[in-house]
Design an enzyme around this catalytic site. Structure first.
Site, PDB file in Angstrom:
ATOM      1  N   LEU A  25       1.182  -4.224  -0.556  1.00 16.45           N
ATOM      2  CA  LEU A  25       2.596  -4.440  -0.242  1.00 16.45           C
ATOM      3  C   LEU A  25       3.455  -4.527  -1.498  1.00 16.45           C
ATOM      4  CD1 LEU A  25       2.199  -7.175   2.548  1.00 16.45           C
ATOM      5  CD2 LEU A  25       2.653  -4.731   2.886  1.00 16.45           C
ATOM      6  N   GLY A  26       2.856  -4.981  -2.591  1.00 16.99           N
ATOM      7  CA  GLY A  26       3.606  -5.129  -3.836  1.00 16.99           C
ATOM      8  C   GLY A  26       2.653  -5.407  -4.984  1.00 16.99           C
ATOM      9  N   VAL A  33       0.109  -8.116  -3.840  1.00 16.74           N
ATOM     10  CA  VAL A  33       0.320  -8.624  -2.486  1.00 16.74           C
ATOM     11  C   VAL A  33      -0.232  -7.593  -1.509  1.00 16.74           C
ATOM     12  CG1 VAL A  33       2.005  -9.486  -0.814  1.00 16.74           C
ATOM     13  CG2 VAL A  33       2.400  -9.823  -3.264  1.00 16.74           C
ATOM     14  N   LYS A  49      -1.162 -12.935  -1.408  1.00 15.29           N
ATOM     15  CA  LYS A  49      -0.759 -12.777  -2.808  1.00 15.29           C
ATOM     16  C   LYS A  49      -1.905 -13.251  -3.684  1.00 15.29           C
ATOM     17  CE  LYS A  49       2.999 -13.878  -6.043  1.00 15.29           C
ATOM     18  NZ  LYS A  49       4.294 -14.621  -6.208  1.00 15.29           N
ATOM     19  N   ASP A 139      15.552 -18.945  -8.856  1.00 22.29           N
ATOM     20  CA  ASP A 139      15.316 -17.504  -9.056  1.00 22.29           C
ATOM     21  C   ASP A 139      15.700 -16.743  -7.791  1.00 22.29           C
ATOM     22  OD1 ASP A 139      14.632 -15.209 -10.436  1.00 22.29           O
ATOM     23  OD2 ASP A 139      12.485 -15.362  -9.994  1.00 22.29           O
TER      24      ASP A 139
END
Length: 305
Positions: A25-26, A33, A49, A139
């Site tokens: 996913l990332g 992830v 993650k 953030d």
């Protein structure tokens, strides 16, 4: 979202789920992830993650982030399930947000200002919850805001987060430069109003597709000059949306509204009133499509009966 009995017994119970031939996913410099499910209890999808254990200080920060996230229970914060450690990684399991991050979700879509403000109000509700718990996110940016299958907002990634009472007098340089408030940028004491600045940048970006500070008008130059007329809005943006955005981007933190005041602003109250009048629920088109399919199914069953 976290239950008393862990979904995943161990890492052998984790099964990666491929979408379009890939479960990824990332990917970042020290974490990936992945879309996963439980072998022993399939049916629910999670985002796993996997964070590298590079040094003792980083491991301590990861554990601190996950313990903080574990304490958060709110519909506008991504659900935390559990984490599993092995020799080289910390694997954290979260609620899966099918529509990805806010930046990807908005890309190449021609949403109305009303739709954008509706999404932004959900972001604010999530931040309101965090601030009510005494937590500063520090953030906030579109990449740390996810959108689930029902088009509901979910705030994530608490790596820079801290409790506000511990932050009094601290001047930590943290976050992402384009969304960083003046006081963070210049190492001045921070507060919940630092998150409000980030919300102003996010709102502008949601309305325009880019941040208000380009290569010429840098955040630092704007902050020093405090000349808001240098922020240029598209002609199509309403006065109400412009006014709200500029209030959040005031250089002096004491001049910015709180998140409660943002949600109580006239433009947000008008949005909520319109939702009540039309019977519109938070979420989006996917919710309405599902409800339409359910109604069609009930009508078909009634005709058969």
């Amino acid at each position: 979202m976290s239950s008393e009995t862990p979904v995943f017994k161990n890492m052998d119970d984790v099964e990666q789920v491929c979408r379009n031939g890939n479960s990824l996913l990332g990917l970042g410099s020290s974490a990936g992830v992945y879309l996963v499910t439980s072998r022993s209890n399939p049916g629910r999808l999670f985002a796993m993650k996997s964070m590298m254990k590079r040094n003792p200080n980083e491991i301590k920060m990861i554990r601190k982030e996950l313990e903080l996230h574990k304490s958060l229970k709110n519909p506008y914060v991504i659900g935390f399930e559990q984490f599993i450690e092995d020799k080289n990684f910390v694997h954290a399991f979260f609620e899966y947000a099918k529509n990805g991050d806010l930046s990807s979700y908005l890309k190449d879509k021609d949403f109305s200002e009303k739709k954008i403000l509706s999404l932004f109000s959900e972001v604010c509700k999530g931040v309101k919850y965090l601030h009510s718990q005494g937590i500063l996110h520090r953030d906030l940016k579109p990449e740390n805001i996810l959108v689930d299958e029902s088009e509901k907002i979910k705030i994530c990634d608490f790596g820079w987060s801290t409790t506000e009472d511990k932050e009094v007098g601290r001047k930590t340089f943290c976050g992402t430069l384009a969304y960083m408030s003046p006081e963070v940028m210049f190492r001045q004491p921070q507060s919940a109003k630092s998150d409000v600045w980030s919300l102003g940048v996010i709102l502008f970006e949601m309305l325009h597709g880019y941040t208000p500070f380009g290569p010429i008008l840098t955040p630092a130059l704007f902050i020093k000059s405090d000349e808001q007329d240098q922020i240029k809005f598209k002609d199509s943006i309403s006065e109400g949306a412009r006014d709200l955005c500029l209030k959040l981007l005031r250089a002096k933190f004491e001049d910015r509204p709180t998140v409660v005041e943002i949600l109580d602003s006239q433009i947000m109250k008008n949005l909520e009133e319109e939702k009540k009048e039309t019977g519109e629920k938070e979420g989006g088109e996917e919710d309405r499509r599902r409800e339409g399919r359910r109604r069609q199914g009930r009508r078909r069953e009634a005709r058969r009966g």
